[in-house]
Design a protein around this motif. Structure first.
Motif, PDB file in Angstrom:
ATOM      1  N   MET A   1      12.109 -29.942 -22.393  1.00 56.86           N
ATOM      2  CA  MET A   1      10.890 -30.701 -22.138  1.00 56.86           C
ATOM      3  C   MET A   1       9.805 -29.780 -21.590  1.00 56.86           C
ATOM      4  N   SER A   2       8.571 -30.052 -21.985  1.00 54.58           N
ATOM      5  CA  SER A   2       7.459 -29.224 -21.553  1.00 54.58           C
ATOM      6  C   SER A   2       7.106 -29.489 -20.092  1.00 54.58           C
ATOM      7  N   ASP A 139       2.368 -29.464 -27.004  1.00 56.14           N
ATOM      8  CA  ASP A 139       3.822 -29.529 -26.999  1.00 56.14           C
ATOM      9  C   ASP A 139       4.308 -30.765 -27.753  1.00 56.14           C
ATOM     10  N   ASP A 141       6.979 -32.685 -27.498  1.00 58.20           N
ATOM     11  CA  ASP A 141       7.484 -33.774 -26.675  1.00 58.20           C
ATOM     12  C   ASP A 141       6.341 -34.527 -25.995  1.00 58.20           C
ATOM     13  N   ARG A 145       5.078 -38.531 -26.500  1.00 63.40           N
ATOM     14  CA  ARG A 145       4.848 -39.506 -25.432  1.00 63.40           C
ATOM     15  C   ARG A 145       3.432 -40.089 -25.532  1.00 63.40           C
ATOM     16  N   THR A 287      13.633 -41.678 -28.064  1.00 59.83           N
ATOM     17  CA  THR A 287      13.273 -40.284 -28.333  1.00 59.83           C
ATOM     18  C   THR A 287      13.360 -39.400 -27.094  1.00 59.83           C
ATOM     19  N   ARG A 288      13.493 -39.993 -25.918  1.00 63.33           N
ATOM     20  CA  ARG A 288      13.728 -39.185 -24.717  1.00 63.33           C
ATOM     21  C   ARG A 288      15.160 -38.650 -24.694  1.00 63.33           C
ATOM     22  N   CYS A 291      17.000 -36.762 -30.939  1.00 61.50           N
ATOM     23  CA  CYS A 291      16.049 -36.092 -31.826  1.00 61.50           C
ATOM     24  C   CYS A 291      15.190 -37.136 -32.532  1.00 61.50           C
ATOM     25  N   LYS A 292      13.877 -36.965 -32.482  1.00 62.62           N
ATOM     26  CA  LYS A 292      13.007 -38.006 -33.038  1.00 62.62           C
ATOM     27  C   LYS A 292      13.140 -38.132 -34.553  1.00 62.62           C
ATOM     28  N   ASP A 345       3.077 -31.913 -35.484  1.00 64.26           N
ATOM     29  CA  ASP A 345       4.207 -31.006 -35.727  1.00 64.26           C
ATOM     30  C   ASP A 345       4.016 -30.230 -37.024  1.00 64.26           C
ATOM     31  N   ARG A 432      14.745 -31.335 -33.638  1.00 67.16           N
ATOM     32  CA  ARG A 432      14.486 -30.940 -32.247  1.00 67.16           C
ATOM     33  C   ARG A 432      14.600 -29.430 -32.058  1.00 67.16           C
ATOM     34  N   SER A 436      11.500 -26.901 -30.953  1.00 67.11           N
ATOM     35  CA  SER A 436      11.572 -26.127 -29.715  1.00 67.11           C
ATOM     36  C   SER A 436      11.292 -24.649 -29.979  1.00 67.11           C
TER      37      SER A 436
END
Length: 451
Positions: A1-2, A139, A141, A145, A287-288, A291-292, A345, A432, A436
């Motif tokens: 996580m960023s 980022d 992630d 959000r 998604t937290r 993998c989305k 992305d 994911r 990253s």
């Protein structure tokens, strides 16, 4: 996580930017009625006008995307468009729902110019607004959000605008329909202007534009086409546009001809909106932990299964119809913020591979794919109704016509959902681990460039 933390008020402010585009698309459903029954234009002419707008849109969107990529101001690349063109969109919206004191050809020319201006100015807001997300949140992630909050606010606006505009045009009419439409457009245009300027004021761009001369359009398009993620994203967005549109387009026929209760279409659509909002909330939690990309594929598979179940519905099984539809819309709501964040992305993937930052042009092509999907939706509905011999307005329909309507609500969108799952599962490369690694590489490059 960023470690990057974007303030909640900035996330909400970004979500407020959805109001103006949502208001225009929601009121678009009333445009046909306004132009035929209030303005007195022929349905054939309105059909030709809508086609003209789509043709102009296809070229104009690419131009706007290119301009966003080339813009350099003290406010950033995309934010200035929200400041400059929000008043233009508001004026165009009011003009599109105003009956001028003109007659004959002059009135027709006025409506053509007003409607084309509305959708061209819509692109001047929509494409920069969508381009903002990867510029605000570098980022993946954090971007996801933020897309979740934005989608939640957007679906609230969808329900509010879709229900609010028809109500307000009656409340404000004083017995004059043309006056009601104009005043409702003035109200929604004013709110859109306020919310768009709040978005401009409270969000900021954190990703600096790349230095050096801009590449030509051919070079940027080659960069897009060379990206496997972009190719998969375009196909998925096209199919998603079809998937979302099918139940909306076929719902009226389903409740009128199959269920025999057309008055239930309103509650059905409202419940669908509730499902979308619940899906956005669930998406954030899933998604937290997962993998989305996998969440996206799983939501499409679940939606396909639930939509297939609608074949078991009928007049004597209305609770089943409403429950399955609610659950299917929850699945679509789960996919919404993921699909939204994937645009950023893909832009990062192209920058990482080719060293090109083509966010505006990318958003324009993704939007075009969505519009193609919406067009395919209309073509599919028309083809099925034609092939199954559906007779408009007939009190009784042939069995094959009823089966065709049921298929438009169930099996056909289920097949499309399976297609989206297959595209994203097999063709889309950014999971994911890949995100990253890509984020780390871009962070190092940008830090070096800033130094």
């Amino acid at each position: 996580m960023s470690q990057l933390r974007i303030p909640f008020h900035e996330k909400v402010a970004y979500g407020l930017g959805n109001f103006m585009p949502t208001a225009i698309t929601a009121t678009g459903g009333m445009a046909m009625y306004f132009y035929t029954d209030v303005a007195g234009l022929s349905a054939a002419f309105i059909g030709a006008l809508l086609l003209l707008v789509r043709i102009v849109d296809a070229v104009w969107d690419i131009f706007v995307g290119r301009r966003v990529d080339a813009t350099r101001t003290r406010w950033g690349q995309a934010r200035p468009y929200l400041l400059w063109f929000a008043p233009v969109v508001s004026i165009a919206l009011v003009a599109s729902f105003t009956v001028p004191p003109l007659e004959g050809l002059a009135r027709t020319v006025y409506f053509v110019l007003a409607y084309v201006a509305l959708w061209c100015s819509y692109s001047l807001i929509m494409i920069p607004f969508q381009s903002l997300l990867p510029m605000i949140a570098p980022d993946p992630d954090v971007r996801l959000r933020m897309a979740g909050v934005s989608s939640f606010v957007q679906f609230l606006f969808v329900v509010g605008c879709a229900a609010g505009f028809p109500i307000m045009k009656d409340v404000l009419s004083d017995g004059v329909p043309a006056q009601g439409f104009q005043r409702a457009a003035l109200l929604f245009g004013g709110l859109g202007l306020l919310f768009t300027w709040l978005c401009f004021a409270f969000v900021r761009e954190r990703v600096a534009p790349m230095s050096g001369p801009r590449a030509d359009l051919k070079a940027d398009l080659r960069a897009l086409v060379g990206s496997r993620a972009w190719r998969a994203g375009v196909l998925a967005q096209c199919a998603l546009g079809t998937l979302i549109g099918l139940p909306l387009a076929a719902g009226v026929y389903y409740f009128a001809a199959v269920i025999g209760k057309p008055q239930l279409i309103g509650p059905f659509m409202g419940l669908g909106g509730v499902g979308l909002v619940l899906g956005v909330v669930l998406s954030d939690q899933l998604t937290r932990r997962l993998c989305k990309k996998r969440v996206y594929v799983g939501s499409m598979l679940a939606a396909a299964l639930l939509l297939t179940g609608l074949t078991l519905g009928g007049p004597d099984r209305l609770p089943l119809v409403f429950v399955l539809s609610l659950l299917a819309n929850i699945c679509l709501g789960v996919s919404a913020p993921i699909s939204y964040s994937m645009n950023g992305d893909i832009a990062d993937d192209i920058e990482c591979r080719d060293g090109k930052r083509v966010v505006g042009t990318l958003i324009a092509t993704i939007n075009f794919a969505s519009k193609v999907g919406a067009g395919l939706c209309s073509a599919i509905v028309g083809l099925v109704l034609s092939v199954t011999a559906y007779h408009a307005g007939a009190p009784e329909q042939a069995p094959q016509a009823l089966q065709g309507v049921v298929a438009l609500m169930s099996v056909i969108p289920a097949v499309v959902a399976l297609g989206v799952a297959a595209i994203m599962g097999w063709a889309y490369p950014l999971g994911r681990a890949q995100l990253s690694q890509m984020n780390e590489q871009l962070g190092q490059r940008r830090a070096a460039a800033a130094a």
